[in-house]
Scaffold this motif. Structure first.
Motif, PDB file in Angstrom:
ATOM      1  N   UNK A   1      43.715  34.500  43.715  1.00 54.62           N
ATOM      2  CA  UNK A   1      44.412  35.514  44.512  1.00 54.62           C
ATOM      3  C   UNK A   1      45.808  35.789  43.973  1.00 54.62           C
ATOM      4  N   UNK A   2      46.105  35.259  42.777  1.00 57.44           N
ATOM      5  CA  UNK A   2      47.396  35.518  42.161  1.00 57.44           C
ATOM      6  C   UNK A   2      48.536  34.683  42.682  1.00 57.44           C
TER       7      UNK A   2
ATOM      8  N   UNK B   1      39.505  42.401  40.088  1.00 57.00           N
ATOM      9  CA  UNK B   1      39.586  43.839  39.832  1.00 57.00           C
ATOM     10  C   UNK B   1      39.010  44.655  40.977  1.00 57.00           C
ATOM     11  N   UNK B   2      38.062  44.083  41.718  1.00 62.75           N
ATOM     12  CA  UNK B   2      37.420  44.838  42.796  1.00 62.75           C
ATOM     13  C   UNK B   2      38.162  44.726  44.122  1.00 62.75           C
ATOM     14  N   UNK B   3      39.374  44.215  44.073  1.00 59.27           N
ATOM     15  CA  UNK B   3      40.163  44.086  45.292  1.00 59.27           C
ATOM     16  C   UNK B   3      41.415  44.949  45.167  1.00 59.27           C
ATOM     17  N   UNK B   4      41.785  45.662  46.246  1.00 63.75           N
ATOM     18  CA  UNK B   4      42.962  46.522  46.261  1.00 63.75           C
ATOM     19  C   UNK B   4      43.739  46.243  47.534  1.00 63.75           C
ATOM     20  N   UNK B   5      45.010  46.603  47.562  1.00 67.45           N
ATOM     21  CA  UNK B   5      45.786  46.438  48.798  1.00 67.45           C
ATOM     22  C   UNK B   5      45.161  47.191  49.960  1.00 67.45           C
TER      23      UNK B   5
END
Length: 413
Positions: free
Chosen positions: A363-364, A390-394
């Motif tokens: 999750x960075x 890559x498939x997750x955005x805010x």
């Protein structure tokens, strides 16, 4: 001369008689003997193997934790390596001790005597030059009427030197008056006394002729010369090394055993229970001092983690907050603080650590170099970059995408 309640009231002026009586009582209680007859002092209790192990383990475990000085940042922190206090806490607090020895010594003082003291040697501008450990038994602390503390330290010649409170690092254990700390030795004297008595009983049994309890029977009255020779023979031929040496009994003396063994007296059970009692007083998991009866493979790791959080962490907080109060100036406390690094002790097994790092890296929250530093491994160039799937955005971007897909109308959504 009787003392009134007013003279004993903490907000009133103490009389000289009250101070003298307190000092006299303290002198008598310093070598107070327990009901078993064993004298219980910080020196004598270290002869109890469990107490020695508790003090050694806690003080060593505290000393092996890296102690760093940190500087607060707008977001996060950094090690204040350029601060003059940093090398004192991290490596050499004075000219003859390492940081490990200094922390271990003062922690042991707290465990045995309730308090640990060090002289803060300051230079120009209040800069800390050295931290010199002081003997706890030589320090006298009093609270004045204005609530400030007064420190009097007896030198090697017995002369009392008054120390300014800003020049004293004072570490307290459990305290009931907020001035000085107390230890289990003070309030669990009988538990330590029984442990000392059990060890002495076993030593005396093996220090005699290892015959067990018994009596010498004589049909009449033993003459004085025969009694004297018997005493000398028993003394000379006593000890474990002479257990099989014959003893000459004169004038019809007969040895008769009472038939009692150490096991009949529950000697081993008593020693074992007192070991557990001492460990309980120091909040020490039994397996850390060699008591393995109730230890299993499944609970050892949990007990070890509880030892860190429940036993070591309170002592670490005492250190950290005392350093902030006594060593750092009021202005420095706004930006700097000292802290022990618990990462190594709080780490679980390899599988658990791997799952932990993987979840935070995914999750960075952690970079590859962050993980390597936590594992005490070398970092590499480019390892500070953080990654997210890559498939997750805010959330906001997802809401906007949903609105566009619905035809640009956000009403009712």
């Amino acid at each position: 001369m009787s003392l009134s309640f007013k003279s004993m009231w903490p907000f009133g002026r103490k009389s000289a008689v009250a101070d003298a009586n307190a000092a006299l009582v303290a002198g008598f209680l310093k070598g107070y003997a327990s009901k078993t007859g064993a004298v219980v002092t910080p020196s004598t209790v270290m002869r109890v193997s469990t107490c020695f192990a508790c003090v050694r383990n806690i003080s060593e475990d505290m000393a092996k934790l890296p102690l760093h000085l940190y500087k607060r940042l707008p977001r996060g922190k950094e090690r204040a390596v350029k601060h003059p206090l940093y090398p004192l806490l991290r490596s050499t607090p004075n000219s003859w001790q390492t940081s490990f020895e200094f922390v271990q010594m003062l922690t042991a003082h707290m465990l045995l005597r309730g308090n640990g003291y060090a002289r803060i040697v300051r230079g120009y501008g209040g800069r800390v030059l050295e931290l010199l450990p002081l003997q706890t038994g030589r320090m006298r602390v009093k609270q004045l009427e204005n609530f400030e503390l007064s420190y009097g330290y007896a030198d090697s010649r017995g002369r009392v030197v008054q120390l300014d409170p800003p020049d004293v690092l004072h570490l307290r254990g459990l305290t009931l008056d907020g001035v000085v700390g107390v230890t289990p030795i003070e309030y669990a004297r009988e538990a330590f006394g029984l442990a000392l008595a059990a060890e002495e009983h076993g030593s005396r049994m093996f220090g005699g002729r290892v015959t067990g309890p018994g009596v010498l029977k004589h049909p009449g009255k033993l003459s004085d010369p025969a009694f004297k020779r018997l005493q000398e023979s028993w003394r000379e031929n006593g000890g474990l090394e002479n257990a099989d040496a014959p003893v000459i009994l004169e004038e019809g003396l007969v040895w008769e055993s009472l038939g009692l063994k150490l096991s009949d007296l529950q000697f081993l059970e008593t020693r074992k229970y007192q070991g557990e009692e001492v460990a309980r007083l120091y909040r020490m998991p039994p397996h850390k001092v060699g008591i393995m009866d109730k230890a299993t493979f499944s609970n050892i790791e949990n007990q070890s983690q509880e030892y860190v959080t429940d036993t070591l962490l309170p002592w670490a907080l005492r250190w950290e907050q005392a350093l902030a109060r006594d060593v750092l100036t009021e202005q420095e406390r706004q930006d700097f603080y000292a802290s022990f690094l618990f990462n190594n002790l709080l780490r679980g097994d390899t599988k658990t650590r791997g799952e932990f790092y993987r979840s935070l890296h995914g999750v960075g929250a952690l970079s590859a170099n962050d993980i390597l530093e936590m594992e005490d491994m070398d970092t590499y160039e480019g390892g500070d970059m953080r990654f997210v799937p890559l498939n997750m955005v805010p959330v906001d971007m997802a809401r906007e995408a949903a609105i566009r897909k619905g035809g640009g109308s956000g009403a009712g959504s």
